[in-house]
Design a protein around this motif. Structure first.
Motif, PDB file in Angstrom:
ATOM      1  N   VAL A  26     -31.706  -3.478  15.323  1.00  0.00           N
ATOM      2  CA  VAL A  26     -31.268  -3.118  13.982  1.00  0.00           C
ATOM      3  C   VAL A  26     -30.028  -3.903  13.579  1.00  0.00           C
ATOM      4  CG1 VAL A  26     -30.376  -1.198  12.585  1.00  0.00           C
ATOM      5  CG2 VAL A  26     -32.191  -0.783  14.229  1.00  0.00           C
ATOM      6  N   SER A  27     -29.949  -4.228  12.285  1.00  0.00           N
ATOM      7  CA  SER A  27     -28.727  -4.773  11.692  1.00  0.00           C
ATOM      8  C   SER A  27     -28.442  -3.982  10.426  1.00  0.00           C
ATOM      9  CB  SER A  27     -28.883  -6.254  11.331  1.00  0.00           C
ATOM     10  OG  SER A  27     -27.730  -6.695  10.641  1.00  0.00           O
ATOM     11  N   ARG A  28     -27.218  -3.543  10.296  1.00  0.00           N
ATOM     12  CA  ARG A  28     -26.801  -2.810   9.094  1.00  0.00           C
ATOM     13  C   ARG A  28     -25.857  -3.637   8.224  1.00  0.00           C
ATOM     14  NH1 ARG A  28     -27.687   0.741  13.073  1.00  0.00           N
ATOM     15  NH2 ARG A  28     -28.778   2.665  12.592  1.00  0.00           N
ATOM     16  N   ASN A  29     -25.688  -4.890   8.603  1.00  0.00           N
ATOM     17  CA  ASN A  29     -24.774  -5.750   7.834  1.00  0.00           C
ATOM     18  C   ASN A  29     -25.346  -7.153   7.658  1.00  0.00           C
ATOM     19  OD1 ASN A  29     -24.522  -6.550  10.451  1.00  0.00           O
ATOM     20  ND2 ASN A  29     -22.317  -6.293  10.570  1.00  0.00           N
ATOM     21  N   ALA A  30     -26.635  -7.215   7.367  1.00  0.00           N
ATOM     22  CA  ALA A  30     -27.252  -8.515   7.092  1.00  0.00           C
ATOM     23  C   ALA A  30     -26.636  -9.075   5.812  1.00  0.00           C
ATOM     24  CB  ALA A  30     -28.763  -8.362   6.931  1.00  0.00           C
ATOM     25  N   ILE A  31     -26.351 -10.363   5.835  1.00  0.00           N
ATOM     26  CA  ILE A  31     -25.757 -11.023   4.663  1.00  0.00           C
ATOM     27  C   ILE A  31     -26.877 -11.681   3.876  1.00  0.00           C
ATOM     28  CG2 ILE A  31     -24.156 -12.789   3.865  1.00  0.00           C
ATOM     29  CD1 ILE A  31     -22.620 -12.324   6.537  1.00  0.00           C
ATOM     30  N   MET A  32     -26.978 -11.284   2.614  1.00  0.00           N
ATOM     31  CA  MET A  32     -27.997 -11.835   1.728  1.00  0.00           C
ATOM     32  C   MET A  32     -27.293 -12.385   0.502  1.00  0.00           C
ATOM     33  SD  MET A  32     -30.762  -8.828   2.113  1.00  0.00           S
ATOM     34  CE  MET A  32     -31.187  -8.208   3.726  1.00  0.00           C
ATOM     35  N   SER A  33     -27.685 -13.584   0.121  1.00  0.00           N
ATOM     36  CA  SER A  33     -27.062 -14.190  -1.054  1.00  0.00           C
ATOM     37  C   SER A  33     -28.114 -14.944  -1.850  1.00  0.00           C
ATOM     38  CB  SER A  33     -25.929 -15.131  -0.638  1.00  0.00           C
ATOM     39  OG  SER A  33     -26.425 -16.194   0.136  1.00  0.00           O
ATOM     40  N   PHE A  34     -27.756 -15.242  -3.089  1.00  0.00           N
ATOM     41  CA  PHE A  34     -28.624 -16.091  -3.891  1.00  0.00           C
ATOM     42  C   PHE A  34     -27.768 -17.027  -4.715  1.00  0.00           C
ATOM     43  CE2 PHE A  34     -28.104 -12.291  -6.499  1.00  0.00           C
ATOM     44  CZ  PHE A  34     -27.782 -12.819  -7.744  1.00  0.00           C
ATOM     45  N   PHE A  35     -28.365 -18.160  -5.050  1.00  0.00           N
ATOM     46  CA  PHE A  35     -27.669 -19.200  -5.795  1.00  0.00           C
ATOM     47  C   PHE A  35     -28.586 -19.694  -6.905  1.00  0.00           C
ATOM     48  CE2 PHE A  35     -26.579 -23.694  -6.501  1.00  0.00           C
ATOM     49  CZ  PHE A  35     -25.254 -23.548  -6.859  1.00  0.00           C
ATOM     50  N   SER A  36     -28.033 -19.752  -8.098  1.00  0.00           N
ATOM     51  CA  SER A  36     -28.759 -20.244  -9.265  1.00  0.00           C
ATOM     52  C   SER A  36     -27.976 -21.411  -9.834  1.00  0.00           C
ATOM     53  CB  SER A  36     -28.871 -19.114 -10.305  1.00  0.00           C
ATOM     54  OG  SER A  36     -29.227 -19.630 -11.568  1.00  0.00           O
ATOM     55  N   LYS A  48     -23.218  -7.969   1.762  1.00  0.00           N
ATOM     56  CA  LYS A  48     -23.020  -7.946   3.212  1.00  0.00           C
ATOM     57  C   LYS A  48     -23.496  -6.616   3.806  1.00  0.00           C
ATOM     58  CE  LYS A  48     -19.154 -11.133   3.130  1.00  0.00           C
ATOM     59  NZ  LYS A  48     -17.756 -11.362   3.484  1.00  0.00           N
ATOM     60  N   THR A  49     -24.350  -5.907   3.064  1.00  0.00           N
ATOM     61  CA  THR A  49     -24.768  -4.588   3.509  1.00  0.00           C
ATOM     62  C   THR A  49     -26.289  -4.461   3.618  1.00  0.00           C
ATOM     63  OG1 THR A  49     -24.785  -3.728   1.252  1.00  0.00           O
ATOM     64  CG2 THR A  49     -22.725  -3.496   2.498  1.00  0.00           C
ATOM     65  N   GLY A  50     -26.960  -5.574   3.832  1.00  0.00           N
ATOM     66  CA  GLY A  50     -28.410  -5.520   4.006  1.00  0.00           C
ATOM     67  C   GLY A  50     -28.776  -4.825   5.311  1.00  0.00           C
ATOM     68  N   TYR A  51     -29.932  -4.222   5.315  1.00  0.00           N
ATOM     69  CA  TYR A  51     -30.437  -3.498   6.483  1.00  0.00           C
ATOM     70  C   TYR A  51     -31.664  -4.243   6.992  1.00  0.00           C
ATOM     71  CZ  TYR A  51     -32.440   0.332   9.207  1.00  0.00           C
ATOM     72  OH  TYR A  51     -32.964   1.085  10.215  1.00  0.00           O
TER      73      TYR A  51
END
Length: 187
Positions: A26-36, A48-51
């Motif tokens: 388990v990860s409770r702090n996956a980092i997800m980002s997007f760029f446009s 920084k709070t992806g599960y």
């Protein structure tokens, strides 16, 4: 004799239960980002709070992120993102459920180039994606990363004609995850 059989049965049951639990990290702090990238202004946001759950036995992976946790450089961008585009009051989460296509030996250190195929539920629209990713295993600890394009139109995310030069029709999504539960401690 009955007591001995009961104890053996209990040991087998506990052993099976422990084995099943050990396959999911388990990860409770996956980092997800997007760029446009757009002619007038680039837009970038990060959460920084992806599960995430990685099942090393089934070779499956799951991600969930609260869309309201994405942080922008400008507050107005964040407000427009939540209210006008993502409608986070109606669709607060994005989810991905996928399968790792290549075999990975999770007990051996190394860097594994993999392909992940699965469904991304975004803005209440599910689309199938297949993307390259990298898994790194070091001393039993597992981390992963991926970068892939998401076409907004595929998820019914509308860009007003007036803002077409401000927001790209395709955004680059990046995911970085480190799993809390180490296989070294579990095996």
């Amino acid at each position: 004799m009955k007591i001995a059989l009961f104890i053996v049965g209990l040991i087998v049951f506990i052993g099976a239960e422990t084995t099943c639990a050990q396959t999911q990290l388990v990860s409770r702090n996956a980092i997800m980002s997007f760029f446009s990238s757009a002619p007038i202004e680039d837009i970038k946001a990060e959460s920084k709070t992806g599960y995430s759950i990685l099942d090393v036995q089934a070779n499956t992976i799951y991600f969930k992120v609260d869309m309201r946790t994405f942080k922008f450089r400008k507050g107005l961008m964040q407000e427009h993102f939540n209210e006008n585009y993502m409608e986070t009051d109606k669709y607060p989460y994005a989810e991905f459920k996928g399968k790792i296509k290549e075999p990975v030996d999770f007990s051996k250190d190394g860097t594994y180039d993999i392909t992940v195929t699965g469904d991304l539920l975004l803005h209440n629209v599910k689309q199938n994606y297949s993307t390259k990713a990298v898994l790194t295993i070091k001393n039993g600890n597992i981390s992963g990363s991926s970068n892939f394009p998401v076409k907004l139109e595929d998820h019914n995310i509308k860009i007003p004609t007036l803002l077409i030069k401000n927001i790209a029709e395709v955004v680059q999504v990046t995911v970085n995850v480190t799993y809390e539960n180490s296989l070294a401690r579990k095996m």
